[in-house]
Design a protein around this motif. Structure first.
Motif, PDB file in Angstrom:
ATOM      1  N   GLY A   7      56.638  98.954  -5.098  1.00 22.37           N
ATOM      2  CA  GLY A   7      55.776  99.143  -3.918  1.00 22.37           C
ATOM      3  C   GLY A   7      56.445  98.691  -2.631  1.00 22.37           C
ATOM      4  O   GLY A   7      56.944  97.567  -2.533  1.00 22.37           O
ATOM      5  N   GLY A  11      53.533  93.939   1.745  1.00 25.76           N
ATOM      6  CA  GLY A  11      53.856  92.843   0.818  1.00 25.76           C
ATOM      7  C   GLY A  11      55.237  93.018   0.199  1.00 25.76           C
ATOM      8  O   GLY A  11      56.054  92.088   0.208  1.00 25.76           O
ATOM      9  N   GLU A  30      59.286 102.915  -4.778  1.00 21.80           N
ATOM     10  CA  GLU A  30      58.076 103.314  -4.054  1.00 21.80           C
ATOM     11  C   GLU A  30      57.660 104.725  -4.487  1.00 21.80           C
ATOM     12  O   GLU A  30      58.500 105.621  -4.564  1.00 21.80           O
ATOM     13  CB  GLU A  30      58.341 103.250  -2.542  1.00 21.80           C
ATOM     14  N   GLN A  31      56.367 104.906  -4.717  1.00 22.97           N
ATOM     15  CA  GLN A  31      55.889 106.190  -5.254  1.00 22.97           C
ATOM     16  C   GLN A  31      55.991 107.354  -4.266  1.00 22.97           C
ATOM     17  O   GLN A  31      56.197 108.497  -4.681  1.00 22.97           O
ATOM     18  CB  GLN A  31      54.452 106.051  -5.745  1.00 22.97           C
ATOM     19  N   ILE A  43      46.036  93.668  12.366  1.00 23.66           N
ATOM     20  CA  ILE A  43      46.140  92.412  13.119  1.00 23.66           C
ATOM     21  C   ILE A  43      46.893  91.410  12.259  1.00 23.66           C
ATOM     22  O   ILE A  43      46.492  91.121  11.122  1.00 23.66           O
ATOM     23  CB  ILE A  43      44.758  91.900  13.523  1.00 23.66           C
ATOM     24  N   ARG A 102      50.505 100.087  12.446  1.00 24.60           N
ATOM     25  CA  ARG A 102      51.061  99.866  11.110  1.00 24.60           C
ATOM     26  C   ARG A 102      52.438 100.515  10.950  1.00 24.60           C
ATOM     27  O   ARG A 102      53.337  99.966  10.316  1.00 24.60           O
ATOM     28  CB  ARG A 102      50.124 100.425  10.023  1.00 24.60           C
ATOM     29  N   LEU A 124      55.826 104.361 -10.539  1.00 25.37           N
ATOM     30  CA  LEU A 124      55.848 103.684 -11.838  1.00 25.37           C
ATOM     31  C   LEU A 124      54.701 104.221 -12.686  1.00 25.37           C
ATOM     32  O   LEU A 124      53.556 104.255 -12.215  1.00 25.37           O
ATOM     33  CB  LEU A 124      55.686 102.168 -11.649  1.00 25.37           C
ATOM     34  N   ASP A 280      48.052  92.767  -2.530  1.00 21.52           N
ATOM     35  CA  ASP A 280      46.796  93.349  -3.008  1.00 21.52           C
ATOM     36  C   ASP A 280      46.756  93.490  -4.529  1.00 21.52           C
ATOM     37  O   ASP A 280      45.675  93.486  -5.114  1.00 21.52           O
ATOM     38  CB  ASP A 280      46.575  94.738  -2.369  1.00 21.52           C
ATOM     39  N   GLY A 290      40.228  90.333   8.059  1.00 19.31           N
ATOM     40  CA  GLY A 290      41.531  90.779   8.565  1.00 19.31           C
ATOM     41  C   GLY A 290      42.670  89.949   7.974  1.00 19.31           C
ATOM     42  O   GLY A 290      43.634  89.630   8.659  1.00 19.31           O
ATOM     43  N   GLY A 292      44.030  90.563   4.503  1.00 18.15           N
ATOM     44  CA  GLY A 292      44.689  91.124   3.310  1.00 18.15           C
ATOM     45  C   GLY A 292      46.203  91.132   3.430  1.00 18.15           C
ATOM     46  O   GLY A 292      46.917  90.568   2.587  1.00 18.15           O
ATOM     47  N   ALA A 293      46.712  91.743   4.475  1.00 19.09           N
ATOM     48  CA  ALA A 293      48.163  91.811   4.650  1.00 19.09           C
ATOM     49  C   ALA A 293      48.727  90.436   4.969  1.00 19.09           C
ATOM     50  O   ALA A 293      49.827  90.089   4.506  1.00 19.09           O
ATOM     51  CB  ALA A 293      48.501  92.790   5.761  1.00 19.09           C
ATOM     52  N   CYS A 294      47.968  89.656   5.720  1.00 13.14           N
ATOM     53  CA  CYS A 294      48.451  88.298   6.063  1.00 13.14           C
ATOM     54  C   CYS A 294      48.660  87.485   4.785  1.00 13.14           C
ATOM     55  O   CYS A 294      49.627  86.723   4.677  1.00 13.14           O
ATOM     56  CB  CYS A 294      47.442  87.581   6.970  1.00 13.14           C
TER      57      CYS A 294
HETATM   58  C1  LIG Z   1      40.156  99.171   6.753  1.00  5.75           C
HETATM   59  C2  LIG Z   1      41.184  98.109   6.492  1.00  5.75           C
HETATM   60  C3  LIG Z   1      41.610  97.290   7.532  1.00  5.75           C
HETATM   61  C4  LIG Z   1      42.517  96.263   7.295  1.00  5.75           C
HETATM   62  N1  LIG Z   1      42.911  95.464   8.319  1.00  5.75           N
HETATM   63  C5  LIG Z   1      43.734  94.421   8.082  1.00  5.75           C
HETATM   64  C6  LIG Z   1      44.147  93.548   9.149  1.00  5.75           C
HETATM   65  O1  LIG Z   1      43.808  93.736  10.331  1.00  5.75           O
HETATM   66  N2  LIG Z   1      44.957  92.494   8.844  1.00  5.75           N
HETATM   67  C7  LIG Z   1      45.362  92.257   7.564  1.00  5.75           C
HETATM   68  O2  LIG Z   1      46.080  91.271   7.338  1.00  5.75           O
HETATM   69  N3  LIG Z   1      45.007  93.085   6.539  1.00  5.75           N
HETATM   70  C8  LIG Z   1      44.214  94.150   6.760  1.00  5.75           C
HETATM   71  N4  LIG Z   1      43.867  94.997   5.746  1.00  5.75           N
HETATM   72  C9  LIG Z   1      44.382  94.755   4.387  1.00  5.75           C
HETATM   73  C10 LIG Z   1      45.805  95.250   4.219  1.00  5.75           C
HETATM   74  O3  LIG Z   1      45.916  96.606   4.595  1.00  5.75           O
HETATM   75  C11 LIG Z   1      46.283  95.100   2.784  1.00  5.75           C
HETATM   76  O4  LIG Z   1      45.892  93.853   2.282  1.00  5.75           O
HETATM   77  C12 LIG Z   1      47.797  95.194   2.703  1.00  5.75           C
HETATM   78  O5  LIG Z   1      48.208  96.464   3.129  1.00  5.75           O
HETATM   79  C13 LIG Z   1      48.285  94.929   1.287  1.00  5.75           C
HETATM   80  O6  LIG Z   1      49.667  95.108   1.240  1.00  5.75           O
HETATM   81  P1  LIG Z   1      50.384  95.347  -0.163  1.00  5.75           P
HETATM   82  O7  LIG Z   1      51.820  95.565   0.175  1.00  5.75           O
HETATM   83  O8  LIG Z   1      50.031  94.259  -1.104  1.00  5.75           O
HETATM   84  O9  LIG Z   1      49.719  96.649  -0.767  1.00  5.75           O
HETATM   85  P2  LIG Z   1      49.693  98.140  -0.195  1.00  5.75           P
HETATM   86  O10 LIG Z   1      49.682  98.160   1.282  1.00  5.75           O
HETATM   87  O11 LIG Z   1      48.598  98.833  -0.920  1.00  5.75           O
HETATM   88  O12 LIG Z   1      51.091  98.742  -0.658  1.00  5.75           O
HETATM   89  C14 LIG Z   1      51.346  99.109  -1.993  1.00  5.75           C
HETATM   90  C15 LIG Z   1      52.553 100.020  -2.028  1.00  5.75           C
HETATM   91  O13 LIG Z   1      52.860 100.331  -3.368  1.00  5.75           O
HETATM   92  C16 LIG Z   1      53.001 101.732  -3.538  1.00  5.75           C
HETATM   93  N5  LIG Z   1      52.604 102.028  -4.931  1.00  5.75           N
HETATM   94  C17 LIG Z   1      51.358 102.005  -5.444  1.00  5.75           C
HETATM   95  N6  LIG Z   1      51.387 102.346  -6.748  1.00  5.75           N
HETATM   96  C18 LIG Z   1      52.685 102.562  -7.065  1.00  5.75           C
HETATM   97  C19 LIG Z   1      53.366 102.939  -8.259  1.00  5.75           C
HETATM   98  N7  LIG Z   1      52.689 103.158  -9.407  1.00  5.75           N
HETATM   99  N8  LIG Z   1      54.713 103.068  -8.237  1.00  5.75           N
HETATM  100  C20 LIG Z   1      55.419 102.859  -7.068  1.00  5.75           C
HETATM  101  N9  LIG Z   1      54.828 102.517  -5.907  1.00  5.75           N
HETATM  102  C21 LIG Z   1      53.483 102.354  -5.910  1.00  5.75           C
HETATM  103  C22 LIG Z   1      52.099 102.338  -2.504  1.00  5.75           C
HETATM  104  O14 LIG Z   1      52.469 103.669  -2.179  1.00  5.75           O
HETATM  105  C23 LIG Z   1      52.296 101.376  -1.318  1.00  5.75           C
HETATM  106  O15 LIG Z   1      53.404 101.719  -0.544  1.00  5.75           O
HETATM  107  C24 LIG Z   1      42.993  96.055   5.976  1.00  5.75           C
HETATM  108  C25 LIG Z   1      42.598  96.901   4.929  1.00  5.75           C
HETATM  109  C26 LIG Z   1      41.703  97.920   5.183  1.00  5.75           C
HETATM  110  C27 LIG Z   1      41.269  98.814   4.045  1.00  5.75           C
END
Ligand SMILES: Cc1cc2nc3c(=O)[nH]c(=O)nc-3n(C[C@H](O)[C@H](O)[C@H](O)COP(=O)(O)OP(=O)(O)OC[C@H]3O[C@@H](n4cnc5c(N)ncnc54)[C@H](O)[C@@H]3O)c2cc1C
Length: 377
Positions: A7, A11, A30-31, A43, A102, A124, A280, A290, A292-294
């Motif tokens: 991914g 994160g 990455e998928q 944010i 983003r 994956l 996530d 706000g 999740g990403a933090c």
């Molecule tokens: C409406 C909304 C508003 C938000 N606002 C905020 C904010 O203001 N501040 C904040 O901190 N957070 C915010 N968030 C939360 C934040 O977007 C997520 O917590 C964050 O993006 C998580 O990052 P991640 O890298 O863990 O997962 P993801 O962003 O989900 O990334 C996962 C990656 O893995 C890839 N992937 C998935 N499955 C596979 C597979 N089988 N094989 C290969 N690759 C795969 C995906 O394509 C993706 O690129 C918000 C969320 C939402 C829904």
């Protein structure tokens, strides 16, 4: 040792940067065929920006985003209910809260990677343990043997589903629309996040660049998100302040992103031998705080420090010990906040608004103090 990250979200990318800086080799799978940004902003709160300061990315993120010095919850007419002044934390941690596109953030992170390959078009499909570690299969037919795997594959993580099956995704019955419009907010709103609460719906907006506003809108549904149509969006918020109506009116409909809001019910196991979940995939939360990403960004920092300090064998348990209580606290508080924000009963709404108005700023500050504090390793 090579660490394989599944991914390339915020994160996965941040973890790869943090590991690279510790001299640890990583590969990302990455998928998607192309890393496409969701047409939305984000944010980056003070805790995330403290991590990016450590990784040498604070300045470039600040230059490409917009500083936010207060977060306000208001009524639908934008009359304040509560205001969180962030300047205290800006001074304390010497970092600002930054609102940014983003796509811009993704580009900054990708550019920062020096030696990590990002293998696109690698979805994956399965991961299985064997005597040498893990055997990974991808939908393009490729198969690899890996010694160490990080599942950064988001809410619907395949790594989690295959190796940590006892968990459940919770639906909130809330639909969320997100968009970006070419617009300059009135000056008093330029360095604030405002979230207006109504009755079973709310609307947030923030300036993310000189001429760009990011907004999000949420609404409760009974059975299905199809109860609402994007074409009626302006109608759902027709009773809101004229700034909000203007933001909606100027947004191109075809660029609005629609999603259902869900989270991961807190789960107590994030690692097993040499595989570990981050972001996530470990602790997806509703977006109400706000954070999740933090939280994914904090994972990247803590995990890379733990691997550097303890080596892989002990790193994952230490990482879980340091990160799990805070991540779960945010998931739980955010879930509750989402319910409170969408109350329907006018009496309860009145009580809620009264409580928000009466909450002393010292209480709000204390809550944020905990959220913005990074773990010590
Ligand atoms: C409406 C909304 C508003 C938000 N606002 C905020 C904010 O203001 N501040 C904040 O901190 N957070 C915010 N968030 C939360 C934040 O977007 C997520 O917590 C964050 O993006 C998580 O990052 P991640 O890298 O863990 O997962 P993801 O962003 O989900 O990334 C996962 C990656 O893995 C890839 N992937 C998935 N499955 C596979 C597979 N089988 N094989 C290969 N690759 C795969 C995906 O394509 C993706 O690129 C918000 C969320 C939402 C829904």
């Amino acid at each position: 040792m090579i660490v394989d990250i599944i991914g390339a979200g915020i994160g996965g990318l941040t973890t790869a940067i943090a590991l690279e800086q510790k001299g640890i080799k990583t590969r990302i799978f990455e998928q998607t065929e192309q890393i496409r940004p969701v047409g939305a902003g984000i944010i980056l709160a003070n805790n995330a920006m403290q991590v990016y300061e450590k990784l040498g990315l604070r300045k470039i993120i600040e230059q490409n985003g917009n500083p936010i010095s207060s977060m306000n919850i208001t009524k639908s007419n934008l009359k304040p209910l509560t205001k969180i002044d962030l300047s205290y934390f800006e001074q304390k941690h010497k970092t600002k809260n930054i609102a940014i596109h983003r796509g811009t953030l993704q580009q900054i992170l990708i550019k920062e990677l020096k030696s990590t390959p990002i293998n696109l078009n690698h979805k994956l499909t399965s991961i299985a343990e064997n005597t040498n570690g893990y055997y990974l299969k991808f939908d393009n037919g490729e198969q690899i043997q890996s010694s160490t795997v990080l599942g950064a594959d988001g809410l619907n993580s395949i790594v989690r589903q295959h190796l940590f099956p006892n968990n459940s995704i919770r639906n909130t019955n809330q639909i969320c629309w997100r968009g970006i419009t070419e617009y300059k907010l009135p000056i008093k709103f330029r360095n604030e996040l405002n979230e207006a609460w109504g009755k079973t719906e709310r609307f947030g907006f923030v300036q993310i660049a000189k001429n760009k506003v990011y907004w999000y809108a949420l609404k409760s549904f009974k059975k299905s998100k199809n109860e609402f149509s994007i074409n009626d969006l302006e109608h759902y918020f027709s009773m809101y302040n004229s700034v909000i109506k203007e933001v909606l009116k100027t947004t191109k409909k075809e660029q609005i992103n629609t999603a259902e809001i869900s989270d991961l019910k807190p789960t107590n196991i994030w690692y097993k031998e040499n595989v570990c979940l981050i972001g996530d995939s470990a602790h997806a939360t509703t977006p109400n705080m706000g954070q999740g990403a933090c939280q994914a960004i904090e994972d990247a920092f803590v995990l890379s420090e733990c691997i550097d300090k303890y080596g892989i064998t002990k790193a994952f348990s230490e990482y879980q010990k340091l990160r799990l209580p805070k991540a779960h606290q945010i998931v739980n508080a955010s879930w509750l906040l989402g319910k409170v924000a969408h109350l329907k009963n006018p009496i309860l709404i009145g009580l809620r608004n009264q409580m928000l108005r009466l909450t002393p700023s010292s209480v709000n500050r204390k809550q944020n103090e905990q959220i913005f504090q990074l773990a010590e390793i």
